[in-house]
Design an enzyme around this catalytic site. Sequence first.
Site, PDB file in Angstrom:
ATOM      1  N   HIS B  82       0.788  -1.046  -0.006  1.00  0.00           N
ATOM      2  CA  HIS B  82       0.067   0.012   0.060  1.00  0.00           C
ATOM      3  C   HIS B  82       0.956   1.288  -0.077  1.00  0.00           C
ATOM      4  O   HIS B  82       1.991   1.441   0.766  1.00  0.00           O
ATOM      5  CB  HIS B  82      -0.831  -0.048   1.161  1.00  0.00           C
ATOM      6  CG  HIS B  82      -1.698   1.062   1.389  1.00  0.00           C
ATOM      7  ND1 HIS B  82      -3.084   1.123   0.711  1.00  0.00           N
ATOM      8  CD2 HIS B  82      -1.683   2.336   1.796  1.00  0.00           C
ATOM      9  CE1 HIS B  82      -3.689   2.428   0.825  1.00  0.00           C
ATOM     10  NE2 HIS B  82      -2.762   2.943   1.557  1.00  0.00           N
ATOM     11  N   ASP B 161     -14.728   2.344   7.802  1.00  0.00           N
ATOM     12  CA  ASP B 161     -13.984   3.144   7.149  1.00  0.00           C
ATOM     13  C   ASP B 161     -14.336   4.150   5.965  1.00  0.00           C
ATOM     14  O   ASP B 161     -14.091   5.398   5.868  1.00  0.00           O
ATOM     15  CB  ASP B 161     -12.498   2.389   6.291  1.00  0.00           C
ATOM     16  CG  ASP B 161     -11.828   3.415   5.891  1.00  0.00           C
ATOM     17  OD1 ASP B 161     -11.163   4.256   6.473  1.00  0.00           O
ATOM     18  OD2 ASP B 161     -11.412   3.066   4.784  1.00  0.00           O
ATOM     19  N   ARG B 168     -14.438  12.567   6.873  1.00  0.00           N
ATOM     20  CA  ARG B 168     -13.361  13.478   7.323  1.00  0.00           C
ATOM     21  C   ARG B 168     -12.796  14.279   6.141  1.00  0.00           C
ATOM     22  O   ARG B 168     -12.715  15.633   6.213  1.00  0.00           O
ATOM     23  CB  ARG B 168     -12.187  12.418   7.349  1.00  0.00           C
ATOM     24  CG  ARG B 168     -12.013  11.865   8.652  1.00  0.00           C
ATOM     25  CD  ARG B 168     -10.952  10.563   8.742  1.00  0.00           C
ATOM     26  NE  ARG B 168      -9.826  10.851   8.225  1.00  0.00           N
ATOM     27  CZ  ARG B 168      -8.810  10.112   7.676  1.00  0.00           C
ATOM     28  NH1 ARG B 168      -9.143   9.067   7.341  1.00  0.00           N
ATOM     29  NH2 ARG B 168      -7.770  10.775   7.388  1.00  0.00           N
ATOM     30  N   SER B 183      -7.397   3.924   8.833  1.00  0.00           N
ATOM     31  CA  SER B 183      -8.415   3.845   7.852  1.00  0.00           C
ATOM     32  C   SER B 183      -7.287   2.916   6.608  1.00  0.00           C
ATOM     33  O   SER B 183      -7.751   2.153   5.999  1.00  0.00           O
ATOM     34  CB  SER B 183      -8.224   5.441   6.909  1.00  0.00           C
ATOM     35  OG  SER B 183      -8.665   5.371   5.750  1.00  0.00           O
ATOM     36  N   LYS B 187      -8.894  -1.589   6.508  1.00  0.00           N
ATOM     37  CA  LYS B 187      -9.192  -2.343   5.259  1.00  0.00           C
ATOM     38  C   LYS B 187      -8.244  -3.665   5.098  1.00  0.00           C
ATOM     39  O   LYS B 187      -8.758  -4.402   4.567  1.00  0.00           O
ATOM     40  CB  LYS B 187      -9.224  -1.397   4.068  1.00  0.00           C
ATOM     41  CG  LYS B 187     -10.337  -0.378   4.060  1.00  0.00           C
ATOM     42  CD  LYS B 187     -10.164   0.564   3.056  1.00  0.00           C
ATOM     43  CE  LYS B 187      -8.832   1.634   3.156  1.00  0.00           C
ATOM     44  NZ  LYS B 187      -9.068   2.930   2.642  1.00  0.00           N
TER      45      LYS B 187
END
Lengths: 427, 427
Positions: B82, B161, B168, B183, B187
């Site tokens: 990620h 999320d 947000r 966040s 996931k």
Amino acid sequence: MNVIEIIIKKRNGQSLSAAEIKYLIDGYTSGNIPDYQMASFLMAVYFQGMSLAETIALTKAMACSGKILKLNGLKGMVIDKHSTGGVGDGISLALAPLVSAAGLPVLMMSGRGLGHTGGTLDKLASVPGLNTSLTGSQALKQVRKIGIAMIGQTAELSPADKKIYALRDATGTVENISLICASILSKKIAAGIDGLVLDVKCGNGAFMPDLATAHDLAAILKAVGKKNGLKMKVLITDMNQPLGKAIGNSLEIKQAIDVLQGNGPADFMELTLALGAEMLVLGKKAGTGREARKILQSLIANRRALDKFYLLLKTQGGKIQQLPQARHELEIKTTARGYICGMNTREIGLVAAMLGAGRQKKEDSLDYSAGLILHKKFGDELRVGDPLASIYYNNETLPLKEIAQKFIAAIKIGKIKPEVKYSLIYQ
Amino acid sequence: MNVIEIIIKKRNGQSLSAAEIKYLIDGYTSGNIPDYQMASFLMAVYFQGMSLAETIALTKAMACSGKILKLNGLKGMVIDKHSTGGVGDGISLALAPLVSAAGLPVLMMSGRGLGHTGGTLDKLASVPGLNTSLTGSQALKQVRKIGIAMIGQTAELSPADKKIYALRDATGTVENISLICASILSKKIAAGIDGLVLDVKCGNGAFMPDLATAHDLAAILKAVGKKNGLKMKVLITDMNQPLGKAIGNSLEIKQAIDVLQGNGPADFMELTLALGAEMLVLGKKAGTGREARKILQSLIANRRALDKFYLLLKTQGGKIQQLPQARHELEIKTTARGYICGMNTREIGLVAAMLGAGRQKKEDSLDYSAGLILHKKFGDELRVGDPLASIYYNNETLPLKEIAQKFIAAIKIGKIKPEVKYSLIYQ
């Protein structure tokens, strides 16, 4: 303009322009800006605060979010009085008819109780039949006729305040002086008054616990009120013990009648005269505070103030002869000897709420005759078995023992007489 | 438990228990706690922060707000990668088939672009026909069959999320490392992976502008991931200039193919190998980084990685032969001579968005073939008239002159060659 940018600007500690604040308030009032954006904005304000200029702009924007009453055509200036809230603070009940009897037109709008504090509107509602739901113009008509009207806040005035107030309550953003200031003054400005005497409460039963915060709030209220064209006088007064002796709705109505007969508790009488004198001076019914006090005292002595109160109640449909009385009374006695050297005023307010005099949840209904009469206050000497207070109630399922213990725990008893003299008016 | 008390606790700087955090997240996911209360909570977190323990609890509560995928039964560990987001960061497009070719099962879930940064999902969507809307179990079936699937985030995983992220974005509460951490990781945890290689971007085109903040985020991501049972490796890499040469969706697909043929831009190749090597080591397909690199390089040399990419696209219905090409190309030339000593990466990302490669508003649709190819990067020498970049576009009403000027303004040109050597991987 973009609402997210406005939130981020405030979050980052930058100042907002009057146009940005107006955009936010207008958008929120109309429903274009959702609750969640206003909620994060309010929390950002909680942390970053607002400058005087921003607070002035916020107050103005909120005042202009609805109708603004035009009070011209009344004989004399309209001088209002507002308290930031406390326990046993039923001053308005006696004060409004008193200054009306002195010739000041009175159009007083009051709110419901909040948390541990009582609200004038709830107290008035304890008089059977009394209608406080007049529109602005109906109230104005009544003021023209009899010189006084006491009503609830109408939805037409400062709708932004109504929405923001409820949101602050639900989002942990109550305690900020700019938000408090804008909430108080926006309604007053929208009500079209000429001047305002503010009673900023300070102490363990007030929203401002210490003198420094109370001073800050007093200063900002004064500055923002003046900038919005109001004549302003701000007193800071004590709320480290309940005001007067009665806490509870119909009990405070009865106490107000005592006051207007000259028989009220000393602190309550004194504050009524002090605030009333400021109102007469602001409204040019007296040249000095001393002169104003003389006028007020004579109106109590000759019963004109009391007559005005009865006329007010009658005009709005209230049946004072039917004022409810609690079915049960219980004396709470002390088991200690010594002197009262402190009262946890907030807790005492919560005791009254437990009895039914206040709301523990927003949707609770009130028991209008429930409450407390205090027999002893700060500095008083106690012997074992002396009655501290009498509690009045109707609900037989109440946990009376627990309530009495809670009350006793709120009274701090010392062996020696406290050296400090009680100070009612700090400034 | 009471949501207002939780908000006030955080507002006042106290720590929340795991039970309080779970109560808040579950209540918000189910809709019992309204947006406005979550919004004020998020702003309170922005100011007061969250401890490591609170961040772990938040991440866990969010991961558990929906389904948790079970990936057991796959041959080998599932190691995901990620990136916190940047400009030209299409690494996943080449990396996923590369490590899949090395024998790691790959189930990659990606998001859409945000602000000035691109998103892998948008890049994949530029391949005509490609279906990225598989459910978790469909994707799993595909991974079992061909070793790889690349899909969008499914609504079943971490629904908390999804709601919080949108809130947000709309309430100015994006920039908090605990919220960012929860966040990202919630996931990943819900996706049932075994390990995660994280690329924390740092620089003027990243959400973390400076190394100190990037370090903080890296540390908390690592600690929270490990506490939730993930094998973790975190790199901090540069985003002070775009990565590679291509910025734009189909342009980055083409560049990924170049990379898998061994012809990609040097920085892009290097980062692909560095991240891929970490994934192979975490997934026990190689004992050392050196060994892992050799494996990856051979899979590029023998075209197995490229074949895997084509197989992936074909299996999900993508027609790579029909990859869109922009109708217009324009070279931006420099009028100055010297050396590139800085690139405003965020601005370059916004230039790509103006061309149609990214969204300026959430609801904007994309022009998949629009974007930029950079001809010069940090440290490169420039002579007057040298091409800096080519822009690709289809919309003939674009303000091209303005866009070109914006691009040129984002390139800082100095008279002397910068002394600092470009650093791609900080840690």
